[in-house]
Design a protein around this motif. Structure first.
Motif, PDB file in Angstrom:
ATOM      1  N   LEU A  60       0.811  -1.213   0.000  1.00  0.00           N
ATOM      2  CA  LEU A  60       0.000   0.000   0.000  1.00  0.00           C
ATOM      3  C   LEU A  60       0.848   1.268   0.000  1.00  0.00           C
ATOM      4  CD1 LEU A  60      -2.785  -1.077   2.507  1.00  0.00           C
ATOM      5  CD2 LEU A  60      -3.028  -0.765   0.053  1.00  0.00           C
ATOM      6  N   PHE A  63       0.509   3.997  -2.726  1.00  0.00           N
ATOM      7  CA  PHE A  63      -0.570   4.976  -2.564  1.00  0.00           C
ATOM      8  C   PHE A  63      -0.119   6.126  -1.665  1.00  0.00           C
ATOM      9  CE2 PHE A  63      -2.813   1.043  -3.613  1.00  0.00           C
ATOM     10  CZ  PHE A  63      -3.662   1.479  -4.611  1.00  0.00           C
ATOM     11  N   LYS A  64       0.630   5.811  -0.587  1.00  0.00           N
ATOM     12  CA  LYS A  64       1.147   6.861   0.282  1.00  0.00           C
ATOM     13  C   LYS A  64       2.210   7.691  -0.451  1.00  0.00           C
ATOM     14  CE  LYS A  64      -0.048   6.978   4.000  1.00  0.00           C
ATOM     15  NZ  LYS A  64      -1.254   7.631   4.600  1.00  0.00           N
ATOM     16  N   THR A  84      -7.633   2.260   1.403  1.00  0.00           N
ATOM     17  CA  THR A  84      -6.189   2.268   1.634  1.00  0.00           C
ATOM     18  C   THR A  84      -5.875   2.556   3.093  1.00  0.00           C
ATOM     19  OG1 THR A  84      -5.727   2.981  -0.635  1.00  0.00           O
ATOM     20  CG2 THR A  84      -4.009   3.362   1.011  1.00  0.00           C
ATOM     21  N   VAL A  87      -6.840  -0.553   5.430  1.00  0.00           N
ATOM     22  CA  VAL A  87      -5.916  -1.690   5.396  1.00  0.00           C
ATOM     23  C   VAL A  87      -4.533  -1.270   5.907  1.00  0.00           C
ATOM     24  CG1 VAL A  87      -4.859  -3.435   3.921  1.00  0.00           C
ATOM     25  CG2 VAL A  87      -7.198  -2.700   3.485  1.00  0.00           C
ATOM     26  N   PHE A  88      -4.104  -0.069   5.578  1.00  0.00           N
ATOM     27  CA  PHE A  88      -2.784   0.416   5.977  1.00  0.00           C
ATOM     28  C   PHE A  88      -2.663   0.467   7.499  1.00  0.00           C
ATOM     29  CE2 PHE A  88       0.173   3.884   6.990  1.00  0.00           C
ATOM     30  CZ  PHE A  88       1.272   3.540   6.240  1.00  0.00           C
ATOM     31  N   SER A 262       5.452   3.194   9.398  1.00  0.00           N
ATOM     32  CA  SER A 262       5.744   2.361   8.232  1.00  0.00           C
ATOM     33  C   SER A 262       7.144   1.764   8.294  1.00  0.00           C
ATOM     34  CB  SER A 262       5.612   3.192   6.951  1.00  0.00           C
ATOM     35  OG  SER A 262       4.361   3.839   6.888  1.00  0.00           O
TER      36      SER A 262
END
Length: 329
Positions: A60, A63-64, A84, A87-88, A262
């Motif tokens: 993902l 997308f970030k 997004t 789920v992230f 992250s």
């Protein structure tokens, strides 16, 4: 033109993606092979689940990265933002309880070795992993609910639409208390459990005279990496929940804290390395493959350079010297 904040966040996400993805894929291959063997240990099931959570987060990250590239103006449909984010953040919080489960397993294995070996079942690892996934995904439905709760933003009509960031009064009354609950249930409790278990685990490993020095070092490394995960990766993001609840608004540094969360996807492979001999072998084989490929590439390049040097009588010995270096390497 991106500002400095967007630029470094974009760079950070890109580095995390490029470093975390191959390492976690290697770990995934090792753990899949391990759990397919008869009677896998619960810890291997938990480690496999943690690898899957990391890979889900990494998949993902594009997308970030896109969001940061557009200076945090969401360029995609609003539904993609909601899914997004759901789920992230679920994968992040799944990792906290999986790390706690791994610490419990490690502590029980050294504190009660005989009893634990007699009673451990793969089913226990499956149940623990399912509980972590259900708790994280269940709690993070807040992302989808908040995005559509009395929303005043519309991605198709407003080019300045921001994803899960700017809330109206109705959204804040809902999201800030739930974020505080996330801090308590999905961060503080698993962190306290993990600290206690690894403190006991390391103390036992260091005080037992029959434990080899290499195992002691791995035990300390395992505890340090896990503690860094909680304090450096998950800590700032979850502290932002408390600050936001007190101040009644999201702190301005929340985006940077999300980047640190992250980062756990790049740190977890170190944990896998200290935890499993299968992963150590997989990483060793991967490095050997890279070394062979690099040597082969350098060797071919060296041969090409040597042929060019021999064919060109005007080339001096000094210019030809690097080719023998490539061949030797």
């Amino acid at each position: 033109m991106l500002d400095s904040k967007s630029s470094w966040i974009l760079a950070a996400y890109t580095i995390i993606f490029l470093t975390g993805l191959p390492a976690n894929l290697l770990a995934l291959r090792a753990f899949l092979g391990r759990v397919r063997q008869p009677h896998p240990a619960p810890v291997h099931i938990l480690l496999l689940s943690l690898t899957l959570a990391d890979l889900l987060l990494l998949l993902l990250l594009p997308f970030k990265i896109t969001e940061a590239a557009y200076d945090f103006r969401w360029p995609l449909p609003e539904v993609v933002c909601a899914l997004t984010g759901f789920v992230f953040y679920s994968s992040i919080y799944c990792s906290t309880w999986l790390l706690a489960g791994i610490s419990i397993e490690r502590y029980l294995g050294v504190a009660f070795p005989v009893r634990y070996k007699l009673s451990r079942r793969p089913l226990y690892g499956v149940i623990a992993a399912l509980v972590a996934w259900i708790m994280s995904f269940g709690h993070c439905t807040i992302v989808i609910i908040t995005q559509y709760l009395n929303s005043t933003q519309n991605a198709t009509e407003n080019s300045n639409f921001t994803c899960y960031e700017n809330f109206n009064d109705t959204q804040r009354k809902f999201v800030l208390p739930v974020r505080l609950e996330l801090f308590l249930v999905l961060f503080l409790i698993p962190m306290m459990v993990t600290i206690f278990c690894y403190w006991r685990f390391v103390w036992i490993m260091l005080t037992q005279p029959h434990v080899a020095a290499q195992r002691r070092r791995r035990a300390v490394g395992l505890a340090v990496v896990t503690l860094l995960n909680f304090l450096v990766c998950f800590g700032p993001y979850n502290v932002s929940h408390v600050v936001g609840y007190i101040s009644n608004q999201s702190p301005t540094w929340r985006a940077e804290a999300v980047v640190l969360s992250s980062l756990n996807a790049s740190l977890d492979p170190l944990l896998f390395y200290f935890s499993s001999s299968d992963v150590r072998r997989a990483f060793g084989k991967g490095l050997q493959v890279l070394r062979r490929q690099g040597s082969s590439l350098l060797g071919r390049r060296g041969k090409e350079m040597a042929e060019m040097t021999n064919g060109d009588r005007g080339v001096s010995q000094a210019e030809g010297a690097p080719s023998s270096d490539f061949t030797t390497d």
